[in-house]
Design an enzyme around this catalytic site. Structure first.
Site, PDB file in Angstrom:
ATOM      1  N   GLU A   1     -15.605 -39.775 -85.830  1.00  0.00           N
ATOM      2  CA  GLU A   1     -16.281 -41.032 -85.989  1.00  0.00           C
ATOM      3  C   GLU A   1     -15.927 -41.817 -84.805  1.00  0.00           C
ATOM      4  OE1 GLU A   1     -16.426 -42.737 -89.777  1.00  0.00           O
ATOM      5  OE2 GLU A   1     -16.943 -44.570 -88.967  1.00  0.00           O
TER       6      GLU A   1
ATOM      7  N   HIS B   1     -19.431 -51.193 -83.432  1.00  0.00           N
ATOM      8  CA  HIS B   1     -19.595 -49.824 -83.705  1.00  0.00           C
ATOM      9  C   HIS B   1     -20.743 -49.214 -83.138  1.00  0.00           C
ATOM     10  CE1 HIS B   1     -18.719 -47.014 -87.136  1.00  0.00           C
ATOM     11  NE2 HIS B   1     -20.039 -46.654 -86.758  1.00  0.00           N
TER      12      HIS B   1
ATOM     13  N   ASP C   1      -2.930 -31.449 -95.892  1.00  0.00           N
ATOM     14  CA  ASP C   1      -4.047 -31.350 -96.494  1.00  0.00           C
ATOM     15  C   ASP C   1      -4.802 -32.543 -96.945  1.00  0.00           C
ATOM     16  OD1 ASP C   1      -5.804 -30.491 -98.421  1.00  0.00           O
ATOM     17  OD2 ASP C   1      -4.371 -29.380 -99.596  1.00  0.00           O
TER      18      ASP C   1
ATOM     19  N   LYS D   1     -13.119 -46.014 -98.163  1.00  0.00           N
ATOM     20  CA  LYS D   1     -13.660 -45.079 -97.163  1.00  0.00           C
ATOM     21  C   LYS D   1     -12.922 -45.616 -95.820  1.00  0.00           C
ATOM     22  CE  LYS D   1     -16.485 -43.083 -94.221  1.00  0.00           C
ATOM     23  NZ  LYS D   1     -16.551 -43.370 -92.579  1.00  0.00           N
TER      24      LYS D   1
HETATM   25  C1  MEV Z   1     -17.094 -46.959 -91.438  1.00  0.00           C
HETATM   26  O1  MEV Z   1     -16.731 -45.715 -91.363  1.00  0.00           O
HETATM   27  C2  MEV Z   1     -16.186 -47.668 -92.483  1.00  0.00           C
HETATM   28  C3  MEV Z   1     -16.442 -49.157 -92.961  1.00  0.00           C
HETATM   29  O2  MEV Z   1     -17.899 -49.042 -93.764  1.00  0.00           O
HETATM   30  C4  MEV Z   1     -15.592 -49.535 -93.841  1.00  0.00           C
HETATM   31  C5  MEV Z   1     -15.836 -50.868 -94.690  1.00  0.00           C
HETATM   32  O3  MEV Z   1     -16.879 -51.195 -94.769  1.00  0.00           O
HETATM   33  O4  MEV Z   1     -14.743 -51.670 -95.036  1.00  0.00           O
HETATM   34  C6  MEV Z   1     -16.659 -50.068 -91.855  1.00  0.00           C
END
Ligand code: MEV
Length: 449
Positions: A85, A393, A296, A280
């Site tokens: 990513e 991003h 792992d 995430k």
């Molecule tokens: C993207 O891979 C991760 C985010 O969505 C985490 C978040 O929203 O805190 C940017």
């Protein structure tokens, strides 16, 4: 279904590839060539990878990036990150730089206990089972001595074994719930070997236990397996600084930034939809280092998300506060990691990643991984509460889109310049490149230089 499926595992690698190419691809030659292009030129390295799993046909690359300049407990680290990513490595590096001038990251291993269970059925008097367990408990330790000998030399071993009555959940269901210290190894093989021996001892000793009736002697073991839920193998990563030092962004005061940041964390603490995305983002950092160091990541993922629900509702793994003018942001995360055994001595890039980190102990690696998660979370929340996530991003993503469009170097340069002032989206980038390709080059210069 092709005849080759029967006995497929016995075919040579080339035969498997031939079967696959002929069976599933309109252009078998092209498919074969692509698979071969990803083979390592060094036959020994390729053989090593072939043998990690079954039916290997080629290698599947992930980029390995580095995030330098992390100060953790006063020591500088360059952190290896294997991830596909875009913007994750950049965000980690940026957070490392930000906190390096504000005391760096602190990390503390809170505990290191691993867990394994023998799940079994016993139809009889629970009191008798308790008495049996008390009388035979030491046998579980003696019967596993050959397995635990080396681990004990390294300072680990079986910590305890408990009998747990689970009959309120399922009739006749009990467990041997065992805890382990596995030092620098993740310990999966060690724990599972001990558990399988426990299961054997349990069945054999029950048959010899004369206080049991014949029915009670017939203990039925359902399964013996480690748990990837390790709520007592937790590391804390933390950053803190006076609020007035949170002054990176000229468009927002440090106080306003701290207030918004705390609100963002609080939302993730109470709102599961947000908590999952928040966590995430943490896993972006954690998984990348876990993969690079040959650990792992499925085990880590499963354990971390279970930990996030430990209060009964899925919640944020990280927390923040301001007290006496000091901003503190921290993360508690369960991590069962190893720096010996498994892939660590086999995969050349795992070895390289571990050496990059100074050949850490498992506890040091827990600290580095947790810090990578906290750094990632800090970077994401900082963007989300100030500029929004898309700005940074999509700039990073632009290169991926341009590569997909097979843009030339010249097209890339023009696109990067154009999107400095324009919002990046997949369609905007596609339109821009298509436009470049259809309009007069002289015009392009006028428009975009
Ligand atoms: C993207 O891979 C991760 C985010 O969505 C985490 C978040 O929203 O805190 C940017």
């Amino acid at each position: 279904m092709s005849k080759a499926i029967a006995g497929f595992s016995k075919l040579s690698k080339q035969e498997k590839i031939n079967w696959l190419a002929n069976e599933h691809f309109s252009d078998p030659q092209a498919a074969k060539k692509l698979l071969e292009n990803y083979w390592n030129t060094d036959a020994d390295v390729q053989k090593l990878h072939d043998e990690f799993i079954e039916n290997t046909i080629t290698n599947f690359y992930l980029p390995l990036g580095i995030a330098p300049g992390f100060i953790i407990n006063g020591r500088e680290y360059t952190i290896p990150m294997a991830i596909e990513e875009s913007s994750v490595v950049a965000a980690a590096s940026k957070a490392a730089k930000f906190w390096a001038t504000r005391g760096g990251f602190k990390a503390t291993v809170l505990n290191t206990e691993k867990i394994g269970q023998v799940h079994f059925m016993y139809k009889g008097d629970p009191e008798k089972l308790n008495a049996f367990f008390k009388a035979t408990k030491k046998e579980f330790f003696t019967d596993t001595e050959t397995i635990t000998k080396n681990m004990q030399k390294r300072g680990g071993g079986i910590l305890n074994i408990e009998l747990r009555d689970k009959t309120a959940l399922i009739p006749n269901y009990y467990q041997l719930h065992a805890t382990f210290e596995t030092v620098d190894s993740m310990g999966a093989n060690f724990i599972n070997s001990c558990l399988e021996q426990f299961s054997k001892t349990l069945r054999e000793e029950a048959l010899l236990y004369t206080a049991f009736t014949e029915d009670e002697q017939q203990i039925q073991v359902v399964m013996s397996i480690l748990s990837n839920y390790v709520p007592n193998c937790v590391v804390r990563a933390e950053v803190s600084c006076p609020v007035e030092e949170l002054n990176e962004d000229k468009n927002i005061s440090p106080e306003e930034f701290a207030t918004k940041f705390l609100a963002a964390v609080q939302i993730a603490e109470v709102e599961p939809y947000r908590a999952v995305t928040h966590n995430k983002g943490i896993m972006n950092g954690i998984d990348a280092v876990v993969v690079a160091t040959g650990n792992d990541f499925r085990a880590v993922e499963a354990g971390v998300h279970a930990y996030a629900t430990k209060e009964g509702q899925y919640s944020s793994l990280s927390h923040a506060k301001v007290a006496d003018g000091v901003f503190t942001f921290w993360l508690d995360v369960p991590l069962a990691l190893g720096t010996v055994g498994g892939l660590t001595t086999l995969h050349p890039l795992v070895k390289l990643s571990l050496e990059m980190l100074g050949n850490p102990t498992a506890q040091e690696l827990m600290q580095v991984v947790a810090v990578a998660g906290l750094a990632q979370n800090f970077g994401a929340l900082r963007s989300l509460t100030t500029t929004g996530i898309q700005q940074g991003h999509m700039k990073m993503h632009l290169m991926n889109i341009l590569n997909q469009l097979e843009a030339t170097d010249d097209e890339k340069q023009q696109a990067i310049k154009h999107f400095e002032k324009n919002t990046v989206s997949h369609s905007a980038a596609t339109d821009f490149v298509n436009n470049l390709r259809t309009i007069d080059p002289a015009h392009v210069e006028e428009d975009f230089l």
